[in-house]
Design an enzyme around this catalytic site. Structure first.
Site, PDB file in Angstrom:
ATOM      1  N   ARG A  81       9.513  -9.817   2.013  1.00  0.00           N
ATOM      2  CA  ARG A  81       8.612  -9.917   0.850  1.00  0.00           C
ATOM      3  C   ARG A  81       7.330 -10.618   1.282  1.00  0.00           C
ATOM      4  NH1 ARG A  81       9.282 -14.009  -2.198  1.00  0.00           N
ATOM      5  NH2 ARG A  81      11.529 -13.759  -2.506  1.00  0.00           N
TER       6      ARG A  81
ATOM      7  N   TYR B  71      -9.709   3.174 -15.470  1.00  0.00           N
ATOM      8  CA  TYR B  71      -8.447   3.922 -15.464  1.00  0.00           C
ATOM      9  C   TYR B  71      -7.566   3.476 -16.640  1.00  0.00           C
ATOM     10  CZ  TYR B  71      -3.942   5.572 -13.719  1.00  0.00           C
ATOM     11  OH  TYR B  71      -2.736   6.182 -13.593  1.00  0.00           O
TER      12      TYR B  71
ATOM     13  N   LYS C  50      -3.918   7.874  -4.172  1.00  0.00           N
ATOM     14  CA  LYS C  50      -4.878   8.974  -4.247  1.00  0.00           C
ATOM     15  C   LYS C  50      -5.367   9.337  -2.839  1.00  0.00           C
ATOM     16  CE  LYS C  50      -3.978   8.174  -8.529  1.00  0.00           C
ATOM     17  NZ  LYS C  50      -4.774   7.298  -9.382  1.00  0.00           N
TER      18      LYS C  50
HETATM   19  C1  LIG Z   1      -4.361   6.198 -10.250  1.00  0.00           C
HETATM   20  C2  LIG Z   1      -5.350   5.126 -10.442  1.00  0.00           C
HETATM   21  C3  LIG Z   1      -4.937   3.803 -10.669  1.00  0.00           C
HETATM   22  C4  LIG Z   1      -3.482   3.403 -10.799  1.00  0.00           C
HETATM   23  O1  LIG Z   1      -2.820   3.509  -9.574  1.00  0.00           O
HETATM   24  P1  LIG Z   1      -1.256   3.847  -9.419  1.00  0.00           P
HETATM   25  O2  LIG Z   1      -1.092   3.976  -7.954  1.00  0.00           O
HETATM   26  O3  LIG Z   1      -0.990   5.112 -10.186  1.00  0.00           O
HETATM   27  O4  LIG Z   1      -0.502   2.704 -10.002  1.00  0.00           O
HETATM   28  C5  LIG Z   1      -5.932   2.836 -10.800  1.00  0.00           C
HETATM   29  N1  LIG Z   1      -7.233   3.142 -10.721  1.00  0.00           N
HETATM   30  C6  LIG Z   1      -7.656   4.407 -10.517  1.00  0.00           C
HETATM   31  C7  LIG Z   1      -9.120   4.691 -10.444  1.00  0.00           C
HETATM   32  C8  LIG Z   1      -6.731   5.442 -10.373  1.00  0.00           C
HETATM   33  O5  LIG Z   1      -7.169   6.697 -10.186  1.00  0.00           O
END
Ligand SMILES: *Cc1c(COP(=O)(O)O)cnc(C)c1O
Length: 383
Positions: free
Chosen positions: A47, A99, A196
């Site tokens: 951790r 987001y 992403k």
């Molecule tokens: C997808 C996204 C998030 C959240 O991230 P996760 O990995 O789904 O928890 C935050 N900010 C932006 C701009 C995103 O596209």
């Protein structure tokens, strides 16, 4: 080191034990101590630290021109860790189109711990200034934002924040450090949904935080270890692997995006296109100044929700799905999908039309994508 070299060599070392050029997946929770407290390489319990995660954390720190990186189990875990830097009674100014998950965790979780928020249109710096209170501690922005690609001036926000002793946090998910490095523009903290573009293959959920200040690093590290929302070694490995091809992928994604924007601009079925590559896009000049590339997300309006609904069933290569930033091209209708939970009048006020369509371009062949979307748009015109 130039960008593409940095993606391969930044913060990377060969494995100290075997010389392996790729850091192995250290699938272990604990580490032998030679005597009590005598750790071999500083590893005690996974951790707190794990070599595969360290490899990822050091790559992202190097890419963002920071000194310390921190890997979390999702983007939301990363955002949450950053908000946990604050105390009860503190106030944050947040971009009104951040987001949805960021909005949700702030208004449904952290509000219960006495942290307060103002959501403002950050494309104009005066809007931020007007909301600074005595207890304001942080400004949280996303640029370009989702789904209308609104651009906020990172340098101007950071400067204003510094004058008032506030931390500037930038969600850099859309641009990635290949195109935009907020820490070099004065921001204090960069956060990512690595799910992403950084991961890039729709096969891992992860989040990252980067800072360049020792004291801040200590505080984020403490929260990471204390609250424990860390990324596991397998997913850390996948991210290090994904990041190596980030430049190649984003180059192709940008080519595809610009070709699609060009086609959309001229198509009869398209009412409006939102993308910072367009001269008349608000703050297009700011985007060009602070970023070295264009986002792979494009939004456009067709006549109405019915047309949008029809369009998304007609594409062959654009998969109907939420999310963004991977090798495959995606298409979605925010008013019916990602933003459906927002009341219609609030959506309208935010400029999210019922006929708004959002694309996330992948790395497929440019001509195939343009033809596919053009054919689908043509089909919406025929009765
Ligand atoms: C997808 C996204 C998030 C959240 O991230 P996760 O990995 O789904 O928890 C935050 N900010 C932006 C701009 C995103 O596209």
């Amino acid at each position: 080191m130039n960008k593409k070299t940095l993606l391969i060599h930044g913060g990377q070392t060969t494995d100290p034990y075997t010389g392996a050029v790729t850091t192995p997946i250290y699938q272990t929770s604990t580490y032998e101590q030679d005597e009590i407290g005598a750790l071999r390489q500083g590893y005690e319990y996974s951790r707190s630290a794990n070599p595969t995660r360290t490899s990822l954390e050091s790559v992202i720190a190097s890419l963002e021109h920071g000194t310390h990186g921190f890997a979390f189990g999702s983007g939301m875990a990363a955002m949450s860790a950053v908000i946990m830097l604050l105390n009860q009674g503190d106030h944050i100014i947040v971009g009104s189109d951040v987001y949805g998950g960021t909005y949700r965790v702030m208004t449904k979780v952290f509000n219960r711990y006495g942290i307060t928020f103002d959501f403002v249109n950050t494309t104009r710096i005066e809007n931020i200034e007007a909301h600074i209170q005595e207890n304001t501690k942080m400004v949280f922005i996303e640029t370009p934002s989702n789904p209308l690609l609104r651009v906020t001036d990172i340098q101007a926000v950071s400067q204003l924040a510094k004058q008032h002793g506030l931390l500037t946090v930038v969600d850099n998910t859309f641009m990635t450090p290949y195109y935009q490095t907020p820490l070099t523009l004065g921001a204090d903290i960069v956060v990512h949904s690595a799910t992403k573009y950084l991961g890039g293959h729709s096969d891992v959920v992860a989040g990252l935080v980067v800072v360049q200040d020792e004291k801040l690093a200590e505080r984020v590290g403490f929260i990471q270890n204390a609250t424990g929302g860390i990324l596991g070694p397998q997913d850390s490995y996948l991210l290090v692997r994904g990041i190596k091809t980030l430049g190649l992928r984003l180059d192709q994604i940008e080519r595809n995006t610009l070709a699609i924007v060009e086609m959309l601009k001229q198509h009869k079925a398209v009412v409006k296109v939102y993308h910072p590559s367009l001269e008349d896009h608000l703050n297009a000049d700011v985007h060009r100044r602070q970023s070295e590339g264009m986002p792979g997300v494009v939004s456009f309006e067709v006549q109405d929700a019915e047309t949008a609904k029809k369009l998304v069933t007609q594409t062959q290569y654009f998969t109907l799905a939420e999310s963004l930033g991977a090798v495959e091209s995606l298409i979605s209708v925010p008013s019916l999908m990602t933003h459906a939970s927002i009341p219609a009048d609030v959506r309208a006020k935010e400029g999210i039309a019922d006929g708004l369509v959002r694309l996330s371009l992948g790395i497929e062949d440019t001509e195939d994508l343009v033809n596919d979307l053009e054919n689908a748009l043509n089909a919406t015109l025929s009765k």
